[in-house]
Design a protein around this motif. Structure first.
Motif, mmCIF file in Angstrom:
data_model
loop_
_atom_site.group_PDB
_atom_site.id
_atom_site.type_symbol
_atom_site.label_atom_id
_atom_site.label_comp_id
_atom_site.label_asym_id
_atom_site.label_seq_id
_atom_site.Cartn_x
_atom_site.Cartn_y
_atom_site.Cartn_z
ATOM 1 N N SER B 194 26.403 22.536 14.921
ATOM 2 C CA SER B 194 26.288 22.357 13.472
ATOM 3 C C SER B 194 26.426 20.883 13.117
ATOM 4 N N ASP B 196 27.109 20.211 9.966
ATOM 5 C CA ASP B 196 27.853 20.309 8.714
ATOM 6 C C ASP B 196 29.344 20.072 8.987
ATOM 7 N N PRO B 232 27.177 16.972 5.081
ATOM 8 C CA PRO B 232 26.041 17.559 4.376
ATOM 9 C C PRO B 232 25.632 16.714 3.181
#
Lengths: 307, 232
Positions: B194, B196, B232
């Motif tokens: 990920s 994020d 993000p």
């Protein structure tokens, strides 16, 4: 995997493949019709060759030859010669027609009855009818006739070699034509099925990719497409059988009538159960084979990926 | 459970995606793989899923050196790995139930057992009432949860996920991550790629940060700007 799971898997694949076909009825009908026509043509040629044999009175009858014994040679010698010939290579059977039997048969013909009655003695010799084996070709038949001619007590061997050679050549030609046509058309079925399956593989490439990613074996991925090919073959075989039956039904009567005008009793033979089964088996094998060629070539190319 | 030993991956005619990467994820651990786009996160997952093979080094999963697996052993290995993808890779023409059932069908599980386990998995991700729906009728979050249900239905020891929250809004992303956390709590080893960072930090699990194809750091501490990862 248990046997019941394995059987269930196959049943699901078989039914699933039928479902795939039924979801595209027009495309399926076109493909199956092409396969059916391709299978029906060599089968029709086979029926024609079989009917040709009937027309000639059968393979064996037309190749039979007569051995006339010399006047005065007794029936004992005729029986002895028949025993000698029966053990010769290339001879299937020998039938003895005595002079009395021959004259009795001839007397039944009104054209000869009067003439025979006027004769004081039976003018006919004892005769042997020799049936060669089907495997004996024209040259061997000629050689066999020459050997029999040299036998003691033989007056004349009547061998209609030209007719036998001609018929042999025609049937050989038709048989080979059948093999070539059949081979080419079966290859066409394999190509048609293979191409159809190839398109299906392309349309389902995303599904195949996911299945491989989740651990599907090659056999698991391959199986639905093989069943698809199998169904194409079965349905194509059924269409071919229908074409054959309808075609023979439609052509049978006109051909018999046409042959009758030429003084022949020729009849187009019907499709036997074994020939229909052979058509179906040909369809199954060609369908399965076409599917195999497609999956062997195209499935390996689809490999899972993560974008 | 997952071990990379000095793994280098070079794609044909391209730069090295991984350069001598060594990492280890313990059995039962939840670890995040973070880093910018192109850092090598997806390559790590591809090597675990045996979609790619290392140019050098070795990858070991559950005690098996993947480089020594024969081609015919790969399907069996993949059956034991749960995978979740950013694009879900759901089959559009199948129902939710059929999508989740696929891994069990592949392994030859009996119909009754399939029914029981698929419904349990759908229940776990809150989609039991959607079992007859095709994926296109589900929301993005529901589709992602459906992908997770498919990944866990065969009870894998290891679950890998590639940007599983990439297409989701923050609330849905948290919801999906919470689901992963619950699965991890029952013993599933997880490696989740990920970018994020806020989401990763929210769960406080170990981060393995990649940059330029190398492991930059492996820690549970909040990342600094110099780590090369972006939020993000």
């Amino acid at each position: 995997m248990s046997l019941s799971s394995w059987l269930t898997r196959h049943a699901q694949n078989a039914v699933g493949a039928l479902g795939t076909l039924s979801r595209n009825p027009v495309a399926t009908a076109l493909t199956v019709t092409v396969i059916g026509i391709a299978l029906a043509l060599p089968a029709a040629l086979g029926v024609l060759v079989q009917s040709g044999r009937t027309l000639a009175g059968g393979w064996a009858d037309v190749r039979d030859f007569s051995v006339y014994l010399a006047p005065g040679v007794g029936l004992d010698r005729a029986e002895a010669l028949a025993r000698e010939l029966r053990v010769k290579p290339g001879v299937e059977s020998v039938r003895v027609i005595s002079a009395d039997t021959a004259v009795a048969e001839l007397s039944k013909d009104p054209g000869f009855a009067g003439a025979l009655a006027a004769l004081e003695a039976n003018p006919l010799p004892h005769t042997l009818v020799v049936r060669p084996l089907v495997s004996v070709d024209g040259a061997a038949l000629e050689k066999l006739g020459a050997e029999v001619q040299k036998s003691n007590g033989v007056d004349l061997v009547k061998l209609d070699l030209e007719w036998a050679k001609r018929l042999s050549a025609v049937l050989d030609f038709l048989r080979r034509l059948g093999f070539i046509t059949g081979g080419l058309l079966i290859a066409a079925v394999v190509i048609v099925v293979g191409n159809t399956i190839r398109l299906d593989i392309q349309n389902r490439s995303a599904e195949i990719e996911v299945a491989k990613l989740l651990g599907a074996t090659d056999a698991f991925v391959r199986r639905p497409f093989l069943y698809l090919g199998l169904w194409y073959g079965v349905l194509g075989g059924v269409v071919a059988m229908l074409i054959l039956l309808v075609g023979l039904w439609a052509l049978g009567e006109p051909i018999t009538r046409l042959a009758g005008l030429y003084g022949s009793s020729f009849e187009l033979g019907g499709a036997t159960g074994s020939s229909l089964l052979a058509v179906l088996a040909g369809g199954v094998l060609a369908g399965w084979g076409g599917a195999w060629t497609a999956v062997a070539r195209h499935l390996a190319a689809i490999q899972p990926k993560i974008d | 459970m997952i071990r990379f030993d000095n793994v280098t991956k070079r794609y044909d005619g391209a730069r090295e995606a991984l350069k001598g990467v060594s990492l280890h994820v313990e059995a039962g651990e939840l670890a995040f793989l973070t880093g910018r786009s192109g850092a090598g996160k997806s390559t790590v997952l591809k090597l675990i899923a045996l979609i790619e093979h290392p140019t050098r080094g070795s990858v070991t999963v559950d005690g098996r050196n993947l480089g020594k697996l024969k081609d015919r052993e790969i399907p069996g290995y993949r059956q034991q790995i749960g995978m979740v993808f950013q694009d879900n890779k759901l089959l559009a023409d199948r129902s939710a139930y059929e999508n989740v059932a696929l891994p069990l069908i592949i392994t030859g599980t009996g119909q009754r057992e399939i029914g029981r386990r698929v419904r349990a998995a759908l229940d776990q991700v809150g989609l039991l009432d959607r079992e007859r729906y095709p994926p296109r009728t589900l929301s993005a979050g529901e589709q992602q949860r459906l992908g997770i249900a498919r990944a866990i239905v065969s009870r894998p020891k290891v679950l890998i996920a590639d940007e599983p929250t990439g297409n989701l809004d923050p609330d849905l992303a948290l919801e999906v991550m919470a689901l992963f956390k619950r699965l991890n709590e029952v013993g599933t080893t997880m490696l989740i790629a990920s970018h994020d960072l806020h989401l990763v930090e929210h769960f406080g699990a170990r981060r393995i940060t990649l940059t330029g194809g190398q492991v930059l750091e492996s820690s549970v501490a909040p990342l600094t700007e110099s780590s090369g990862a972006s939020g993000p």
